[in-house]
Structure formats: C-alpha cells, structure tokens
Scaffold this motif. Structure first.
Motif, short mmCIF file in Angstrom:
data_model
loop_
_atom_site.label_atom_id
_atom_site.label_comp_id
_atom_site.label_asym_id
_atom_site.label_seq_id
_atom_site.Cartn_x
_atom_site.Cartn_y
_atom_site.Cartn_z
N SER A 58 -1.13 5.06 -13.56
CA SER A 58 -1.48 4.40 -12.31
C SER A 58 -2.59 5.12 -11.55
O SER A 58 -2.79 4.88 -10.37
CB SER A 58 -0.24 4.30 -11.40
OG SER A 58 0.80 3.61 -12.03
N HIS A 59 -3.30 6.04 -12.23
CA HIS A 59 -4.41 6.72 -11.58
C HIS A 59 -5.52 6.96 -12.59
O HIS A 59 -5.33 6.82 -13.80
CB HIS A 59 -3.96 8.02 -10.92
CG HIS A 59 -3.65 9.15 -11.86
ND1 HIS A 59 -2.62 9.12 -12.78
CD2 HIS A 59 -4.24 10.37 -12.04
CE1 HIS A 59 -2.57 10.25 -13.45
NE2 HIS A 59 -3.55 11.03 -13.03
N THR A 60 -6.69 7.29 -12.05
CA THR A 60 -7.88 7.49 -12.88
C THR A 60 -8.56 8.80 -12.51
O THR A 60 -8.64 9.15 -11.33
CB THR A 60 -8.86 6.32 -12.69
OG1 THR A 60 -8.18 5.09 -12.90
CG2 THR A 60 -10.02 6.42 -13.67
N LEU A 61 -9.07 9.51 -13.52
CA LEU A 61 -9.83 10.73 -13.32
C LEU A 61 -11.19 10.57 -13.98
O LEU A 61 -11.33 9.86 -14.97
CB LEU A 61 -9.13 11.93 -13.97
CG LEU A 61 -7.71 12.27 -13.56
CD1 LEU A 61 -7.18 13.40 -14.44
CD2 LEU A 61 -7.65 12.68 -12.10
N CYS A 62 -12.20 11.25 -13.43
CA CYS A 62 -13.49 11.27 -14.10
C CYS A 62 -14.27 12.50 -13.70
O CYS A 62 -13.94 13.19 -12.74
CB CYS A 62 -14.28 10.00 -13.81
SG CYS A 62 -14.86 9.84 -12.12
N ILE A 63 -15.31 12.79 -14.49
CA ILE A 63 -16.21 13.91 -14.24
C ILE A 63 -17.63 13.38 -14.19
O ILE A 63 -18.02 12.57 -15.04
CB ILE A 63 -16.12 14.97 -15.35
CG1 ILE A 63 -14.68 15.47 -15.51
CG2 ILE A 63 -17.04 16.15 -15.06
CD1 ILE A 63 -14.52 16.40 -16.70
N ASP A 64 -18.40 13.83 -13.20
CA ASP A 64 -19.80 13.39 -13.13
C ASP A 64 -20.70 14.33 -13.93
O ASP A 64 -20.22 15.29 -14.54
CB ASP A 64 -20.26 13.24 -11.68
CG ASP A 64 -20.25 14.54 -10.90
OD1 ASP A 64 -20.46 15.61 -11.51
OD2 ASP A 64 -20.05 14.50 -9.67
N ASP A 65 -21.99 14.03 -13.95
CA ASP A 65 -22.90 14.79 -14.80
C ASP A 65 -23.17 16.20 -14.30
O ASP A 65 -23.85 16.98 -14.99
CB ASP A 65 -24.21 14.03 -14.99
CG ASP A 65 -24.94 13.75 -13.68
OD1 ASP A 65 -24.35 13.99 -12.61
OD2 ASP A 65 -26.09 13.30 -13.72
N THR A 66 -22.63 16.57 -13.15
CA THR A 66 -22.74 17.95 -12.68
C THR A 66 -21.46 18.73 -12.96
O THR A 66 -21.38 19.93 -12.67
CB THR A 66 -23.02 17.99 -11.16
OG1 THR A 66 -21.86 17.53 -10.45
CG2 THR A 66 -24.21 17.13 -10.80
N GLY A 67 -20.45 18.06 -13.51
CA GLY A 67 -19.18 18.71 -13.81
C GLY A 67 -18.15 18.60 -12.70
O GLY A 67 -17.06 19.18 -12.81
#
Length: 250
Positions: A58-67
């Motif tokens: 029920s949740h989402t995680l992500c990483i951007d291009d800077t970490g």
C-alpha cells in the motif's frame, strides 16, 4: 489514486470491481515530479528524474537521479520513513536519508528497505514484527535505521528485497543474507524460526548469488553468471511450495 484505500485493500464496488473513483485504469503521470504551470496546469518539464522504484502492498518508494529517496501512500506502520504514521497522497522526500545517496529501495507489505550507494550499508523502517527490520528485536521504527552487526561488519551490500514479513540483502561478493519471519522455511536457514538480524544463508556458501527476491511466502535466489563458470544463472528457491511456486513440481 488516494494515499490510503483501506488496510491494504483497494476500494471495491458492489459488483466486486475496483471503484473507478479511487483508482486509475491507465497510466497517468505523477505530476509532483513535473514542472506545472500554476495557471494553465500545463506540464512544462521534468522537475525530478526517477531512476529506481519499488511498489509495496500500500505504499511506494523511489530514488531520484541524485540518490535521494521519496515515498508516498499508506503510512500506518511507519513504512514511509517520515517519522510518523501519516499517509502521504503525494511523493515526499525521506528527510532522514537526505545526506545518504541510495542505490536501491524495496517496499514490502508494512516495511521498507534501502541500500546506500557509496558504502553498501542497509537501512530499514516500518513494522517490526517477526524481526523483519533486522534490528535485533521486534520493535518498529517510523524512521530509517542503519543495520550493523558483527556478522555483516565486512559486508558491502548491493541489493535488498522486502517481502511481506521477511527481508533479504545481497553483498557485492554474492553472499545472501535473510531475516524476519521464518515460516515455511522462506529464510533458507533450514528452520521455521524468526531471525532478528541479517543472517548469512549458509546453504548457498560457495555459490555467488547475483539476484534475490522475497515474495510473501517464498524466496528466490539466482547465482551469478561469471566468465568461465558454467554453474552461473541457476535458480534456487525456498519456502512454501503451495501452487508449485518453488518450481520443483510440488
């Protein structure tokens, strides 16, 4: 759709189908990561570029291009890592990991894992029952906790995987560690007992592992494909064999 649709279940209408007022039947852009004209609402460009993403129950995680790491969705168990149990309807940076460049994140049912890019350290947060956070106990944490135990002192991790109630990590040398709920033998330690901190899967000692994946009731390991090694690329499974999910005809 909404950050919280109930305790891990999508909104359903009387016919048993998803309620379209609270879900989307086709992909739509997460506008929070875009530059949007405040007057016309037109998308003007990309504000944040995402390079890694993981979907939990029920949740989402992500990483951007800077970490940097972001999370949104259900926060009831602290699995968003923002220091509380509030839901987030829009992506929000995980402040406690702001100074740590991440290589990968993994969202489970009620907990989350991350591995840092520069030093290969493991971080966990969320629900702590069965020891799924790997902190040595059963307590949960709404903020990321760095894992550090003598057994993994010399280990540099490269991958993590969060299951429903257990977790796994993989080192750059191909060593597999698992911890959390041991039901059905899904940790690979030849027992059904819970493991409260990362423990080496000794049955795979001598077999460099290149990929690991935790499911709700089983775990899959894939051996590394090394030049000149004919034994690479083999699939190993452990845990519940219901429906034949281990792939051995059971």
């Amino acid at each position: 759709s909404n950050g919280k649709l109930g305790h891990g279940e999508e909104a359903m209408n009387e016919s048993g189908n998803h309620d379209n007022r609270r879900s989307h039947s086709m992909p739509c852009i997460v506008r929070h990561f875009m530059h949007v004209n405040t007057t016309t609402k037109e998308i003007m460009g990309i504000k944040v570029k995402i390079q890694n993403v993981s979907c939990g129950c029920s949740h989402t995680l992500c990483i951007d291009d800077t970490g940097e790491s972001w999370s949104w969705g259900l926060g009831e168990y602290g699995q968003l890592g923002h220091g509380d149990t509030s839901n987030c309807h829009f992506p929000k940076r995980i402040a406690d990991l702001k100074k740590i460049k991440l290589a990968q994140v993994s969202a489970g049912a009620k907990h989350s894992l991350a591995v840092s890019a520069n030093d290969g350290h493991l971080y966990s947060w969320g629900h702590g029952d069965h020891g799924r956070l790997g902190t040595g106990g059963y307590n949960g944490s709404p903020r990321p906790v760095k894992l550090h135990f003598p057994e993994m002192q010399m280990s540099i991790f490269s991958k993590v995987s969060a299951g429903e109630t257990h977790s796994a990590g993989l080192t750059i040398g191909g060593e597999a560690f698992t911890w959390g709920c041991g039901n059905f033998g899904k940790l690979g330690h030849q027992t059904n007992d819970d493991v409260l901190s990362p423990k080496l899967v000794e049955a795979l000692s001598g077999t460099p592992v290149g990929y690991i994946q935790c499911a709700p009731f089983h775990t899959v390991f894939v051996s590394k494909i090394l030049k000149g090694d004919a034994s690479g690329g083999l699939v190993y499974t452990c845990g519940s064999d219901q429906y034949g999910r281990l792939g051995n005809g059971g």
